[in-house]
Design an enzyme around this catalytic site. Sequence first.
Site, PDB file in Angstrom:
ATOM      1  N   VAL A  82       0.805  -1.233   0.000  1.00  0.00           N
ATOM      2  CA  VAL A  82       0.000   0.000   0.000  1.00  0.00           C
ATOM      3  C   VAL A  82       0.844   1.291   0.000  1.00  0.00           C
ATOM      4  O   VAL A  82       0.280   2.364  -0.205  1.00  0.00           O
ATOM      5  CB  VAL A  82      -0.967   0.055   1.205  1.00  0.00           C
ATOM      6  CG1 VAL A  82      -2.128  -0.890   1.012  1.00  0.00           C
ATOM      7  CG2 VAL A  82      -0.258  -0.235   2.516  1.00  0.00           C
ATOM      8  N   TYR A  83       2.149   1.210   0.241  1.00  0.00           N
ATOM      9  CA  TYR A  83       2.937   2.444   0.278  1.00  0.00           C
ATOM     10  C   TYR A  83       3.004   3.054  -1.123  1.00  0.00           C
ATOM     11  O   TYR A  83       3.555   2.461  -2.046  1.00  0.00           O
ATOM     12  CB  TYR A  83       4.360   2.192   0.815  1.00  0.00           C
ATOM     13  CG  TYR A  83       4.408   1.737   2.268  1.00  0.00           C
ATOM     14  CD1 TYR A  83       3.282   1.821   3.101  1.00  0.00           C
ATOM     15  CD2 TYR A  83       5.575   1.226   2.814  1.00  0.00           C
ATOM     16  CE1 TYR A  83       3.328   1.402   4.416  1.00  0.00           C
ATOM     17  CE2 TYR A  83       5.628   0.812   4.147  1.00  0.00           C
ATOM     18  CZ  TYR A  83       4.498   0.896   4.929  1.00  0.00           C
ATOM     19  OH  TYR A  83       4.541   0.480   6.247  1.00  0.00           O
ATOM     20  N   GLY A  84       2.451   4.247  -1.216  1.00  0.00           N
ATOM     21  CA  GLY A  84       2.420   4.930  -2.523  1.00  0.00           C
ATOM     22  C   GLY A  84       1.666   4.112  -3.556  1.00  0.00           C
ATOM     23  O   GLY A  84       1.986   4.192  -4.742  1.00  0.00           O
ATOM     24  N   ASP A  85       0.718   3.300  -3.092  1.00  0.00           N
ATOM     25  CA  ASP A  85      -0.063   2.473  -4.032  1.00  0.00           C
ATOM     26  C   ASP A  85       0.824   1.579  -4.879  1.00  0.00           C
ATOM     27  O   ASP A  85       0.564   1.404  -6.086  1.00  0.00           O
ATOM     28  CB  ASP A  85      -0.839   3.390  -4.994  1.00  0.00           C
ATOM     29  CG  ASP A  85      -2.287   3.476  -4.611  1.00  0.00           C
ATOM     30  OD1 ASP A  85      -2.727   2.608  -3.852  1.00  0.00           O
ATOM     31  OD2 ASP A  85      -2.942   4.429  -5.078  1.00  0.00           O
ATOM     32  N   LYS A 132       4.450  -6.243   2.962  1.00  0.00           N
ATOM     33  CA  LYS A 132       3.221  -6.555   3.704  1.00  0.00           C
ATOM     34  C   LYS A 132       2.016  -6.626   2.769  1.00  0.00           C
ATOM     35  O   LYS A 132       1.999  -5.942   1.737  1.00  0.00           O
ATOM     36  CB  LYS A 132       2.919  -5.466   4.746  1.00  0.00           C
ATOM     37  CG  LYS A 132       4.115  -5.003   5.532  1.00  0.00           C
ATOM     38  CD  LYS A 132       3.753  -3.970   6.583  1.00  0.00           C
ATOM     39  CE  LYS A 132       4.990  -3.301   7.132  1.00  0.00           C
ATOM     40  NZ  LYS A 132       5.546  -2.253   6.296  1.00  0.00           N
TER      41      LYS A 132
END
Length: 333
Positions: A40-43, A67
């Site tokens: 999910v970091y920065g999609d 993750k």
Amino acid sequence: MSRLALGTMTFGVETPEADAHAQLDAFVEAGGTLIDTADVYGDGASERILGRWLADRRHDHVLVATKGRFAPPPGSRGASRRSLVRSLDASLDRLGVDAVDVYFVHGWDEDTPVEETLDALSAEARKGKLHSIGWSNVTGWQLARIMTTARLGGYVVPTVVQPQYNLLDRSIEVEVLPCALEEGLAITPWSPLGGGWLTGKYARDERPTGATRLGEDPDRGVEAYDTRNTEATWRVLEVVSAVAKRHDRTMAQVAVAWLLSRPGVASVLLGARTPVQLSDVLASTSLSLTEADLAALGQASAPGLPAYPYGMLEAFSAMTVWDHLGTAGDTAG
Ligand SMILES: NC(=O)c1ccc[n+]([C@@H]2O[C@H](COP(=O)([O-])OP(=O)(O)OC[C@H]3O[C@@H](n4cnc5c(N)ncnc54)[C@H](OP(=O)(O)O)[C@@H]3O)[C@@H](O)[C@H]2O)c1
């Protein structure tokens, strides 16, 4: 794993690719080995940026953790088998690797039996796509449930837990940390600077502005300005500042050095917007806090146990067996 790990949540968001690669270079040059990212970091941008760096540099000794759980592919949910198997494949693709060293379930999922999650991850481990697993953002009973289910069910057993932990939020000390110590889990805390607060960059009477996390969004996450702008926070910041002055170091280094002194903490996840910020916190390992520093920091930030059952149990453990049973004629329950 190295005592300091590099978190990459800023990559592709506040941190452009060239700076992200400069951070990664500086981190391995300083002896760092563990790099933490998430789907999910920065999609997905963080994993892509890390993937391009891995392809260029080929550092065999680097450990990559990612993750899954919060970006379930269409038709799947949470930490279900369908969600995690597909999320892991997508992460491996973005990272350009055959396997990750640690695969974290990013948070508890009340809709998926933990047996299903563990069974899915065990199958991925057998295929060689992940080398170990961990959990992030769980309560103490959830962590105990995961560990017991993994051991008794013959599933892959988690080796690491990733909670929020810093001088402004020590709530894991009530349940999660004792459980991790009991289970022999490595703890890799996130948000060592409380999202930036522990650098001393925010002011008591002035809402943040400019190119800082809360300047850009004062309501962001657990570190939101109105949530953390409390007397308890200022009490801690005052002591962190005094310790920093005494050692001629930055407040950020004091905050990270304190975490490194805590039991069970294997590797602290640093997060930085710029290479200059990173080089500041990387210097934390050379700061030795004295007993007096640790006592002052500990006292100012102590979480305080709820009276029940913790206070009562503490009182029990200080009693002798005769105190428990009561003396003859004493009918106290
Ligand atoms: N498992 C989870 O749920 C979870 C959640 C959050 C994070 N994480 C992981 O943990 C890592 C670290 O978390 P975090 O980013 O919240 O950590 P943090 O250390 O509490 O905050 C990092 C932020 O503080 C500021 N900063 C850092 N070093 C500084 C310095 N030397 N001087 C001044 N400001 C400085 C920067 O923000 P500004 O410059 O923008 O103010 C930076 O982005 C993440 O990258 C991610 O890998 C995991």
